[in-house]
Scaffold this active site. Structure first.
Site, PDB file in Angstrom:
ATOM      1  N   HIS A  99       0.872  -1.185   0.000  1.00  0.00           N
ATOM      2  CA  HIS A  99       0.000   0.000   0.000  1.00  0.00           C
ATOM      3  C   HIS A  99       0.911   1.237   0.000  1.00  0.00           C
ATOM      4  O   HIS A  99       1.968   1.227   0.637  1.00  0.00           O
ATOM      5  CB  HIS A  99      -0.845   0.073   1.281  1.00  0.00           C
ATOM      6  CG  HIS A  99      -2.096  -0.748   1.280  1.00  0.00           C
ATOM      7  ND1 HIS A  99      -2.488  -1.487   2.376  1.00  0.00           N
ATOM      8  CD2 HIS A  99      -3.066  -0.922   0.347  1.00  0.00           C
ATOM      9  CE1 HIS A  99      -3.636  -2.087   2.110  1.00  0.00           C
ATOM     10  NE2 HIS A  99      -4.013  -1.773   0.887  1.00  0.00           N
ATOM     11  N   CYS A 118      -2.060   2.681   9.057  1.00  0.00           N
ATOM     12  CA  CYS A 118      -3.113   1.742   8.651  1.00  0.00           C
ATOM     13  C   CYS A 118      -4.291   1.789   9.611  1.00  0.00           C
ATOM     14  O   CYS A 118      -5.428   1.531   9.220  1.00  0.00           O
ATOM     15  CB  CYS A 118      -2.585   0.312   8.614  1.00  0.00           C
ATOM     16  SG  CYS A 118      -1.218   0.046   7.509  1.00  0.00           S
TER      17      CYS A 118
END
Ligand code: ARG
Length: 289
Positions: A178, A279
């Site tokens: 990511h 996150c």
């Protein structure tokens, strides 16, 4: 003969901007499947420890004046703690996620419903995307990751919905799947036309993307492989305080040199799921207070 002695460079003063975040207590956290190289279902996880570490992050945000909203965790959705993947929003418009892997698709309606119930206008999604995990607002532009999770089509959709320039960056290392594992925006708000300071891990990007980053962000902090490998870049920043892993010691020193205040938070248990501080933190921009 005159000698030039240059004064030591002064680190600039940094200004804190109060943020509004969405978090999810990891009550059902475990690693029961593997969709990234960090996840090993055979490796035991300690849910109580994950909750305690998460609580420290939550408490630290609140103690520093930030407003933290909560979404209820759901049984059977152990990755819901990683709320950064729950959407991307600017000015009260929320773009919900469409997860790449079936294991996380059950999270989609919960996040979408939360945005609706909290005063956001919901737009899309038609294409696979994983929210702020891959999309980071950097001043006027949106930096968008591709290569592992979010698709090029989602980058186009993002540009249409938000009417902003989207800069696509290609991730090449499966450990940094990511964008928010490889790049961090350190100034969440800048004046129009200004460029925020960012930090990134050069080795996580392909050559073309590295060139784009060098051109657009010449003053960026380039983080070492060692700090990247402990998820040092998976950090949140309020413009002054930068919440990072205590293991990212080199990055910590780089931040201090630039006048930021590193705040060290250990989320080692949540790293077993392949996630860290960023996150677990979705930035809310707009919506009802
Ligand atoms: N296990 C999760 C996944 O693979 C971790 C997500 C981490 N989130 C992030 N924003 N990088 O999807």
């Amino acid at each position: 003969m005159s000698q030039t002695v240059s004064a030591p460079a002064e680190a600039p003063d940094r200004t804190q901007r109060i943020r509004r975040y969405l978090m999810c207590r990891p009550e059902f956290f475990t690693v029961s499947y593997s969709i990234n190289p960090w996840m090993e279902p055979a490796h035991p996880t300690d849910t109580a420890r994950a909750v305690a570490q998460w609580q420290t992050l939550y408490d630290t945000y609140v103690a520093l004046g930030h407003k933290v909203e909560l979404i209820d965790p759901q049984p059977g959705l152990p990755d819901m703690v990683y709320t950064a993947n729950g959407g991307f929003m600017v000015d009260g418009v929320a773009y919900p996620p469409k997860f790449r892997h079936a294991e996380r698709q059950g999270e989609e309606p919960w996040f979408t419903e939360w945005f609706r119930a909290n005063g956001f206008e919901v737009a899309g999604p038609e294409f696979t995307n994983e929210g702020e995990g891959d999309f980071l607002l950097a001043g006027d532009v949106i930096l968008a990751g591709r290569g592992f999770r979010s698709t090029d089509d989602s980058h186009g959709e993002l540009a249409r919905i938000f009417g902003r320039e989207v800069v696509s960056l290609t991730l090449v290392d499966p450990r940094f799947y990511h964008l928010d594992t490889a790049l961090s925006v350190l100034d969440p708000e800048v004046a129009p036309g200004q460029t925020p300071t960012i930090a990134y891990l050069p080795g996580a990007f392909d050559d073309a993307s590295r060139l784009i980053l060098e051109e657009r962000f010449p003053d960026a902090i380039r983080v070492s492989d060692a700090d990247g490998a402990v998820f040092g870049l998976n950090s949140a920043s309020d413009g002054k305080n930068v919440f990072i892993s205590p293991r990212a010691t080199g990055f910590e020193a780089q931040l201090r040199e630039r006048g930021y205040t590193p705040v060290l938070i250990d989320l080692s248990e949540l790293l077993l799921g392949g996630g860290g501080i960023k996150c677990c933190t979705l930035e809310l921009r707009g919506g009802a207070k």
